[in-house]
Scaffold this active site. Structure first.
Site, PDB file in Angstrom:
ATOM      1  N   ASP A  91       0.732  -1.282   0.013  1.00  0.00           N
ATOM      2  CA  ASP A  91       0.015   0.185   0.030  1.00  0.00           C
ATOM      3  C   ASP A  91       0.986   1.224  -0.001  1.00  0.00           C
ATOM      4  O   ASP A  91       1.853   1.344   0.166  1.00  0.00           O
ATOM      5  CB  ASP A  91      -1.070   0.135   1.124  1.00  0.00           C
ATOM      6  CG  ASP A  91      -0.124  -0.197   2.533  1.00  0.00           C
ATOM      7  OD1 ASP A  91       0.607  -0.828   2.757  1.00  0.00           O
ATOM      8  OD2 ASP A  91      -0.664   0.418   3.472  1.00  0.00           O
ATOM      9  N   GLU A 149      -0.649  -1.947   5.146  1.00  0.00           N
ATOM     10  CA  GLU A 149       0.404  -1.855   6.461  1.00  0.00           C
ATOM     11  C   GLU A 149       0.271  -0.444   7.103  1.00  0.00           C
ATOM     12  O   GLU A 149       0.301  -0.265   8.290  1.00  0.00           O
ATOM     13  CB  GLU A 149       1.764  -2.123   5.878  1.00  0.00           C
ATOM     14  CG  GLU A 149       2.823  -2.210   7.106  1.00  0.00           C
ATOM     15  CD  GLU A 149       3.195  -0.937   7.640  1.00  0.00           C
ATOM     16  OE1 GLU A 149       3.253  -0.519   8.724  1.00  0.00           O
ATOM     17  OE2 GLU A 149       3.329   0.243   6.724  1.00  0.00           O
TER      18      GLU A 149
END
Length: 404
Positions: A91, A149
């Site tokens: 991400d 994350e």
């Protein structure tokens, strides 16, 4: 199963094998593609589609749509043996990029400002290499491409959906490109590496009134200010000086006019520490302080306090494995940096609570190329020459761990 992995006397310094060096152009291309099209947590659709397409192309068995956008690839070696997992996060962050590069983010307000584009490229390169060299290791490698994350956290739901099972993972490793270290160095240590991350929101309720008549009020700003100061005594007087901890109030909102005493003040912030034993101590003292200060002034409060991620704690044996492999890849033996702790947090911690493992830093800063901006900065970028080193370290760990 946990064993020891000593560093050999004969050091093969700065050794990235030609077959991995040959992947460098692909690694850069993949990383820049991910950088152009960054996606926020649990929305990594383009990223996961790209990864799945490559895994399919290379004939690697994989499962998609784990915890929405996560992927796990399974690569068996030449014969049965232990199972090692490699984790990479995918991400990006809600940051507007300011870099003037041809691979600049095409998604307004979203940017890979923490190196996850590089993590995904390294993991993908590792998968490609291992699939083509199954004869060089035994057992099984599971490569976990994790969403979210940066928040709200993709590791925990991936574990809940069984990524560490079928086959059962014996150990796990992962890396973070790290602009706090020079390119080509590796930060690896046993024990705590990154801090637990906790957050809080607190509303102080007083009694508002005229700024010229404070005796008729309960000043929420005064109360909240004393709370902010008193919270610093937690680290100063309740935490062992040999332990590290941080209590930060990052938001303080109160009042709307210069001549009005505010009825309500709102605080928010974060707490960080390494030692898991501090969790109940800090949480308890936090509320005691807020309650005590408010009571002394006749104010009330509402406190929300919660943990995002526990601390990242490396298993000594798996840290030895990583160290013994990384020292053959860094520029010099001194390129292994053991004192590399940070109060930053990471949900790799959930994997490390589930199985023995090691998370380590791969130095990626190069000031000579203007590639040294800190993580989460709108001009963050890193030296792409380290991508092949990341693959080499992962591959060496597989070859050393996955033995019959």
């Amino acid at each position: 199963m946990v064993t020891t992995f000593p560093i050999s006397a004969a050091q093969d310094i700065s050794s990235v094998r030609p077959t991995i060096q040959a992947l460098h152009t692909d690694l850069v291309e993949w990383r820049r593609n991910f950088h152009k099209y960054p996606e926020l947590g649990f929305k990594e659709y383009l990223t996961s589609e790209f990864v799945a397409r490559k895994l399919q192309e290379w004939g690697i068995n994989h499962k998609t749509d784990i915890a929405k956008t996560g992927i796990v690839a399974t690569i068996p070696g030449k014969q049965p043996g232990p199972v090692l997992a490699i984790r990479a996060d995918m991400d990006a962050l809600p940051i507007q990029e300011e870099n003037d590069v041809e691979y600049r983010s095409h998604h307004h307000g979203i940017m890979h400002a923490c190196g996850h584009d590089g993590h995904t490229a390294i993991a993908l390169g590792t998968a490609k290499y291992l699939a083509a060299h199954r004869q060089d290791f035994c057992g099984t490698v599971k490569i976990i491409f994790q969403p979210a994350e940066e928040g709200p956290g993709g590791a925990k739901p991936m574990i809940a959906e069984g990524v560490l099972e079928n086959p059962t993972v014996d150990a796990i490793i992962g890396l973070h490109l790290w602009n706090n270290l020079p390119a080509g160095t590796v930060g690896v240590r046993s024990g705590p590496l990154m801090a637990a991350v906790e957050q809080f929101r607190c509303t102080i309720q007083g009694k508002g009134g005229h700024g010229a008549m404070p005796h008729q009020t309960t000043d929420s700003i005064l109360v909240a200010s004393q709370v902010v100061q008193a919270l610093q005594t937690i680290v100063a007087r309740n935490v062992d000086p040999l332990d590290a901890a941080v209590v930060t109030v990052g938001k303080f909102h109160a009042g709307n006019a210069h001549n009005v005493i505010a009825e309500r003040a709102e605080l928010a912030g974060t707490v960080r520490y390494f030692n898991p034993k501090l969790e109940p101590i800090i949480r308890q003292r936090f509320e005691q302080i807020v309650a005590g200060v408010c009571q002394s002034h006749g104010a009330s409060y509402h406190l929300d306090y919660w943990q995002l991620y526990p601390s990242v704690v490396n298993d000594p044996a798996i840290a030895d494995l990583v160290r013994s492999c990384a020292i053959k890849v860094v520029e010099t033996p001194a390129g292994i940096v053991p004192e590399c702790q940070t109060m930053g947090g990471e949900d790799m911690s959930f994997f490390l609570q589930a199985v023995p493992g090691c998370y380590f830093f791969l130095g990626s800063a190069n000031p000579a190329k203007n590639l040294a901006y800190p993580h989460h900065h709108p001009r963050f970028n890193f030296d792409e020459s380290v991508l092949s080193k990341g693959v080499e370290i992962f591959v060496r760990c597989v070859e050393k761990f996955c033995q019959p």
